[in-house]
Design an enzyme around this catalytic site. Sequence first.
Site, mmCIF file in Angstrom:
data_model
loop_
_atom_site.group_PDB
_atom_site.id
_atom_site.type_symbol
_atom_site.label_atom_id
_atom_site.label_comp_id
_atom_site.label_asym_id
_atom_site.label_seq_id
_atom_site.Cartn_x
_atom_site.Cartn_y
_atom_site.Cartn_z
ATOM 1 N N LYS A 142 0.875 -1.194 0.046
ATOM 2 C CA LYS A 142 0.074 0.024 -0.033
ATOM 3 C C LYS A 142 0.798 1.216 -0.064
ATOM 4 O O LYS A 142 1.957 1.469 0.929
ATOM 5 C CB LYS A 142 -0.903 0.213 1.218
ATOM 6 C CG LYS A 142 -1.878 -1.300 1.243
ATOM 7 C CD LYS A 142 -2.814 -1.127 2.624
ATOM 8 C CE LYS A 142 -1.874 -1.362 3.748
ATOM 9 N NZ LYS A 142 -2.819 -1.957 5.028
ATOM 10 N N GLY B 134 -8.094 3.113 10.809
ATOM 11 C CA GLY B 134 -8.638 1.779 10.531
ATOM 12 C C GLY B 134 -8.745 1.481 8.947
ATOM 13 O O GLY B 134 -9.446 0.580 8.782
ATOM 14 N N THR B 135 -8.196 2.231 8.282
ATOM 15 C CA THR B 135 -8.337 2.013 6.578
ATOM 16 C C THR B 135 -7.674 0.753 6.586
ATOM 17 O O THR B 135 -7.979 -0.008 5.587
ATOM 18 C CB THR B 135 -7.638 3.222 5.961
ATOM 19 O OG1 THR B 135 -6.334 3.373 6.621
ATOM 20 C CG2 THR B 135 -8.516 4.580 6.077
ATOM 21 N N GLY B 136 -6.288 0.499 6.967
ATOM 22 C CA GLY B 136 -5.521 -0.596 6.634
ATOM 23 C C GLY B 136 -6.472 -1.922 7.053
ATOM 24 O O GLY B 136 -6.704 -3.095 6.344
ATOM 25 N N CYS B 137 -7.051 -1.971 8.258
ATOM 26 C CA CYS B 137 -7.797 -2.890 8.916
ATOM 27 C C CYS B 137 -9.266 -3.349 7.995
ATOM 28 O O CYS B 137 -9.275 -4.308 7.345
ATOM 29 C CB CYS B 137 -8.397 -2.551 10.189
ATOM 30 S SG CYS B 137 -7.202 -2.407 11.606
ATOM 31 N N THR C 294 -9.231 8.763 8.819
ATOM 32 C CA THR C 294 -8.511 7.496 8.033
ATOM 33 C C THR C 294 -8.239 6.363 9.266
ATOM 34 O O THR C 294 -7.498 5.529 8.728
ATOM 35 C CB THR C 294 -7.187 8.016 7.552
ATOM 36 O OG1 THR C 294 -6.405 8.667 8.530
ATOM 37 C CG2 THR C 294 -7.532 8.866 6.313
#
Length: 288
Positions: A191, A225-228, A223
């Site tokens: 990412k 928790g965007t990765g989760c 933003t």
Amino acid sequence: MSQSAAHPSSSSSIPNVLTIAGVDPSGGAGVLADLKAFSALGAYGCGVIAALTAQNTQGVAGVHVPPTDFLRLQIDTLFADVALHATKIGMLGSAEVTAAVAERLAHWQARNVVLDPVMVAKSGDALLARNAIAAMREALFPQSFLITPNLPEAGVLLEQRAPETVKEMYRVAERLRELLPLSSERWVMLKGGHLPGSEITDLLFDGDRMIELPSPRIETRNTHGTGCSLSSAIAALLPRHEGGFRGVEAAVRQARQWLLGAIARSGELGVGSGHGPVHHFHAMWRAA
């Protein structure tokens, strides 16, 4: 008995997807966010708790890791009964937890394991012990079908500085793929959101094909928790797109498009005063 022997298939067209991660009480990241992503994308969500946090949109005040014996019991009890079509791995916290999760996933022959190597919260607070990084590479990577590190996480995993250009991302994605089993289909999604600019480029790589995935950068503080949420969206969609290279690419593209909408409409929520969550149900809830 392994899961594949106990539950060779499911009669339902709705996939069962598991998250093994920590709990963020504010609901923006971790297990609670994962379950929202699963539900928003048409999967039935199950959850195993690997860590507890005292956390809000501004930071992490504390972390508690339950006993690993109970973690194993959670995993074994669930896999013994439920046919799980994908598993997302998030915050694990410690080397002991990481090793225990890897060992039980291998025992149950877990399918479509999506690993989000969570190391640092949006606030900058550490969520993974330094001694757990080697355990992740050595024990959990072999169980993973797809990994989704961001650029700082990639740097830590490879023990080098984080890539600073898309060109450098190419070599990093190649090196990360070398950490996964070479004898079977495995994927890296690197990412690129930490690079500057009005466009974000992610890379999807299977050891042969490198796919650039560009998207516009949405300017917002929401933003958390965007990765989760992205890794969970991919896990929810993979069982619907099984069948080789094109299926994985389709699942990842659909997950990214869903997340873009969740970020774009995050302003409709009013959660906390720090980095707010994305709007997981933007396609279902009427705009305010």
